[in-house]
Design a protein around this motif. Structure first.
Motif, PDB file in Angstrom:
ATOM      1  N   SER A 140      30.485  17.704  36.156  1.00 45.13           N
ATOM      2  CA  SER A 140      29.889  18.976  35.741  1.00 45.13           C
ATOM      3  C   SER A 140      30.319  20.104  36.662  1.00 45.13           C
ATOM      4  O   SER A 140      30.593  21.226  36.211  1.00 45.13           O
ATOM      5  CB  SER A 140      28.360  18.862  35.724  1.00 45.13           C
ATOM      6  N   LEU A 141      30.403  19.814  37.957  1.00 45.67           N
ATOM      7  CA  LEU A 141      30.827  20.831  38.915  1.00 45.67           C
ATOM      8  C   LEU A 141      32.269  21.251  38.652  1.00 45.67           C
ATOM      9  O   LEU A 141      32.599  22.452  38.670  1.00 45.67           O
ATOM     10  CB  LEU A 141      30.680  20.282  40.340  1.00 45.67           C
ATOM     11  N   ALA A 142      33.140  20.286  38.390  1.00 47.22           N
ATOM     12  CA  ALA A 142      34.546  20.603  38.110  1.00 47.22           C
ATOM     13  C   ALA A 142      34.664  21.473  36.868  1.00 47.22           C
ATOM     14  O   ALA A 142      35.435  22.447  36.839  1.00 47.22           O
ATOM     15  CB  ALA A 142      35.340  19.311  37.941  1.00 47.22           C
ATOM     16  N   TYR A 143      33.889  21.144  35.839  1.00 42.90           N
ATOM     17  CA  TYR A 143      33.938  21.939  34.610  1.00 42.90           C
ATOM     18  C   TYR A 143      33.478  23.372  34.867  1.00 42.90           C
ATOM     19  O   TYR A 143      34.099  24.336  34.410  1.00 42.90           O
ATOM     20  CB  TYR A 143      33.059  21.302  33.540  1.00 42.90           C
ATOM     21  N   LEU A 144      32.382  23.529  35.580  1.00 41.48           N
ATOM     22  CA  LEU A 144      31.836  24.860  35.820  1.00 41.48           C
ATOM     23  C   LEU A 144      32.745  25.694  36.710  1.00 41.48           C
ATOM     24  O   LEU A 144      32.879  26.906  36.511  1.00 41.48           O
ATOM     25  CB  LEU A 144      30.440  24.750  36.444  1.00 41.48           C
ATOM     26  N   VAL A 145      33.376  25.057  37.692  1.00 40.42           N
ATOM     27  CA  VAL A 145      34.270  25.796  38.583  1.00 40.42           C
ATOM     28  C   VAL A 145      35.505  26.285  37.829  1.00 40.42           C
ATOM     29  O   VAL A 145      35.859  27.462  37.880  1.00 40.42           O
ATOM     30  CB  VAL A 145      34.681  24.927  39.789  1.00 40.42           C
ATOM     31  N   VAL A 146      36.167  25.368  37.118  1.00 41.56           N
ATOM     32  CA  VAL A 146      37.419  25.717  36.437  1.00 41.56           C
ATOM     33  C   VAL A 146      37.160  26.408  35.100  1.00 41.56           C
ATOM     34  O   VAL A 146      37.689  27.496  34.821  1.00 41.56           O
ATOM     35  CB  VAL A 146      38.301  24.463  36.236  1.00 41.56           C
ATOM     36  N   GLY A 147      36.342  25.771  34.258  1.00 44.62           N
ATOM     37  CA  GLY A 147      36.133  26.297  32.910  1.00 44.62           C
ATOM     38  C   GLY A 147      35.346  27.584  32.864  1.00 44.62           C
ATOM     39  O   GLY A 147      35.727  28.538  32.182  1.00 44.62           O
ATOM     40  N   ASN A 148      34.228  27.647  33.605  1.00 45.54           N
ATOM     41  CA  ASN A 148      33.370  28.831  33.565  1.00 45.54           C
ATOM     42  C   ASN A 148      33.740  29.870  34.615  1.00 45.54           C
ATOM     43  O   ASN A 148      33.967  31.039  34.308  1.00 45.54           O
ATOM     44  CB  ASN A 148      31.901  28.427  33.744  1.00 45.54           C
ATOM     45  N   SER A 149      33.788  29.435  35.879  1.00 42.53           N
ATOM     46  CA  SER A 149      33.973  30.405  36.958  1.00 42.53           C
ATOM     47  C   SER A 149      35.363  31.026  36.981  1.00 42.53           C
ATOM     48  O   SER A 149      35.517  32.197  37.328  1.00 42.53           O
ATOM     49  CB  SER A 149      33.687  29.743  38.312  1.00 42.53           C
ATOM     50  N   LEU A 150      36.384  30.260  36.650  1.00 43.31           N
ATOM     51  CA  LEU A 150      37.749  30.783  36.732  1.00 43.31           C
ATOM     52  C   LEU A 150      38.268  31.303  35.392  1.00 43.31           C
ATOM     53  O   LEU A 150      38.782  32.421  35.311  1.00 43.31           O
ATOM     54  CB  LEU A 150      38.690  29.709  37.279  1.00 43.31           C
ATOM     55  N   ILE A 151      38.131  30.522  34.330  1.00 45.17           N
ATOM     56  CA  ILE A 151      38.750  30.907  33.057  1.00 45.17           C
ATOM     57  C   ILE A 151      37.839  31.797  32.216  1.00 45.17           C
ATOM     58  O   ILE A 151      38.227  32.891  31.804  1.00 45.17           O
ATOM     59  CB  ILE A 151      39.158  29.660  32.250  1.00 45.17           C
ATOM     60  N   ALA A 152      36.595  31.356  31.964  1.00 42.98           N
ATOM     61  CA  ALA A 152      35.717  32.087  31.047  1.00 42.98           C
ATOM     62  C   ALA A 152      35.372  33.485  31.560  1.00 42.98           C
ATOM     63  O   ALA A 152      35.420  34.464  30.802  1.00 42.98           O
ATOM     64  CB  ALA A 152      34.443  31.287  30.789  1.00 42.98           C
ATOM     65  N   ILE A 153      35.020  33.601  32.833  1.00 43.94           N
ATOM     66  CA  ILE A 153      34.679  34.928  33.386  1.00 43.94           C
ATOM     67  C   ILE A 153      35.874  35.858  33.321  1.00 43.94           C
ATOM     68  O   ILE A 153      35.753  37.044  32.980  1.00 43.94           O
ATOM     69  CB  ILE A 153      34.181  34.786  34.841  1.00 43.94           C
ATOM     70  N   THR A 154      37.066  35.337  33.640  1.00 43.64           N
ATOM     71  CA  THR A 154      38.276  36.164  33.578  1.00 43.64           C
ATOM     72  C   THR A 154      38.516  36.666  32.156  1.00 43.64           C
ATOM     73  O   THR A 154      38.825  37.847  31.952  1.00 43.64           O
ATOM     74  CB  THR A 154      39.496  35.358  34.058  1.00 43.64           C
ATOM     75  N   LEU A 155      38.363  35.782  31.173  1.00 40.25           N
ATOM     76  CA  LEU A 155      38.555  36.181  29.781  1.00 40.25           C
ATOM     77  C   LEU A 155      37.506  37.204  29.343  1.00 40.25           C
ATOM     78  O   LEU A 155      37.824  38.168  28.639  1.00 40.25           O
ATOM     79  CB  LEU A 155      38.498  34.961  28.870  1.00 40.25           C
ATOM     80  N   LEU A 156      36.250  37.011  29.741  1.00 36.50           N
ATOM     81  CA  LEU A 156      35.185  37.935  29.350  1.00 36.50           C
ATOM     82  C   LEU A 156      35.479  39.348  29.849  1.00 36.50           C
ATOM     83  O   LEU A 156      35.427  40.321  29.080  1.00 36.50           O
ATOM     84  CB  LEU A 156      33.844  37.454  29.900  1.00 36.50           C
ATOM     85  N   LEU A 157      35.810  39.479  31.124  1.00 40.20           N
ATOM     86  CA  LEU A 157      36.071  40.806  31.688  1.00 40.20           C
ATOM     87  C   LEU A 157      37.326  41.424  31.080  1.00 40.20           C
ATOM     88  O   LEU A 157      37.377  42.636  30.838  1.00 40.20           O
ATOM     89  CB  LEU A 157      36.196  40.708  33.212  1.00 40.20           C
TER      90      LEU A 157
ATOM     91  N   GLY B 100      30.043  25.345  26.658  1.00 41.72           N
ATOM     92  CA  GLY B 100      30.040  24.031  27.298  1.00 41.72           C
ATOM     93  C   GLY B 100      29.364  24.039  28.650  1.00 41.72           C
ATOM     94  O   GLY B 100      28.926  22.988  29.145  1.00 41.72           O
ATOM     95  N   GLY B 101      29.258  25.206  29.269  1.00 41.50           N
ATOM     96  CA  GLY B 101      28.598  25.306  30.566  1.00 41.50           C
ATOM     97  C   GLY B 101      27.124  24.949  30.512  1.00 41.50           C
ATOM     98  O   GLY B 101      26.541  24.569  31.534  1.00 41.50           O
ATOM     99  N   TYR B 102      26.504  25.063  29.333  1.00 47.05           N
ATOM    100  CA  TYR B 102      25.078  24.715  29.204  1.00 47.05           C
ATOM    101  C   TYR B 102      24.859  23.241  29.526  1.00 47.05           C
ATOM    102  O   TYR B 102      24.022  22.894  30.364  1.00 47.05           O
ATOM    103  CB  TYR B 102      24.591  25.034  27.796  1.00 47.05           C
TER     104      TYR B 102
END
Length: 301
Positions: free
Chosen positions: A223-240, A27-29
């Protein structure tokens, strides 16, 4: 019934993490595409990292998670943050700014699981069997089909193409480093350090080469809210977290699903065309990821 001796059942979060990660990352795209219409790339990234850091700081003050005790743990967090937030995202966004199409960058970055599979045996002692290579190949073919069907794969700037290639190498290095280091740090602390490094890495470029002007339109804020919460906080944490708990090549294979699912989300949200060839690519990529993530892994070297 108890699991067999020597076998540990996976925790529930690890079972659902791949689905949540792929959906949020894909969704970040669309979110980034909307956001970059209202702000320049490094300005957009700087704001994203600053907001993520500001959200995490009070959480850290309340939870008071344990800080890393060893210097190697701190170095790991700093290097990982620089590779992912500074280099991977910074170089990818800069490639967009230089005129490289989204299709070209997506195609280059889609090589990451293949690169991880090639390097995993020598760097983290993880052998990749023939079944997983078949899955990785199908995943790459499916991702390429989706990209080719939906977008023009143009490379108008060789510097931009070089940025995309460097971004690919940085994300690969971060994935292998995370697996090899085996550092267990509280995710709040890990993310705080990552975004502090990201701020330090990209903000100077925003100040030096950009106007730092932002159009605060409602769609930009969304879009900024989605990227901050969805990508920067949740998705990166799950990936690592998934990399630490599983094989690097298996987790990286999930990234082949990002172009197809990103295309599907863009079709739903912003009415981007989804031709029949893209649907076929979606199916091929899904089959490849299923094979790559289910294929048994040989014993480590």
């Amino acid at each position: 019934m108890r699991p067999p001796v020597g076998h540990q059942a996976q925790p529930l979060w690890l079972l659902i993490a791949p689905v949540v990660f792929v959906l949020l990352w894909s969704g970040g795209y669309a979110a980034a595409k909307i956001g970059l219409a209202h702000a320049e790339p490094f300005t957009f990234l700087s704001l994203r990292y600053i907001l993520a850091f500001m959200l995490l700081l009070p959480i850290a003050l309340v939870l008071r998670p344990a800080l890393p005790r060893e210097a190697r743990e701190w170095w790991h967090l700093l290097i990982s943050g620089f590779l992912i937030q500074g280099c991977y995202f910074g170089l990818s966004y800069f490639g967009f700014w230089l005129g490289v199409s989204a299709g070209a960058i997506a195609l280059i970055v889609s090589l990451q699981p293949i690169l991880v599979g090639l390097l995993a045996p020598s760097t983290v002692g993880e052998k990749v069997g023939i079944g997983r290579w078949i899955g990785l190949g199908l995943g790459l073919a499916g991702a390429a089909l989706v990209i080719a069907a939906r977008s023009r794969v143009e490379a108008t700037s060789m510097i931009g193409v070089g940025c995309a290639g460097a971004a690919l190498c940085c994300m690969t290095a971060a994935t292998l480093l995370e697996k090899r280091a085996d550092v267990k740090v509280h995710p709040v602390i890990s993310n705080l350090v990552q975004y502090a490094v990201g701020i330090a890495a990209v903000t100077p470029f925003a100040l030096l080469i950009e106007s730092v002007r932002i159009d605060w339109a409602p769609e930009f804020l969304a879009s900024l809210a989605y990227l901050v919460v969805g990508n920067s906080l949740i998705a990166i944490t799950l990936l690592l977290a998934m990399v630490r708990h599983g094989e690097a090549s298996r987790v990286s294979a999930l990234l082949f699903l990002v172009p197809p699912i990103a295309a599907f989300i863009a079709w739903i949200l912003i009415d981007e065309h989804m031709p029949p060839l893209a649907w076929a690519g979606f199916a091929v990529a899904a089959a490849g990821v299923l094979i790559a993530t289910r294929a048994p892994t040989p014993a480590k070297a």
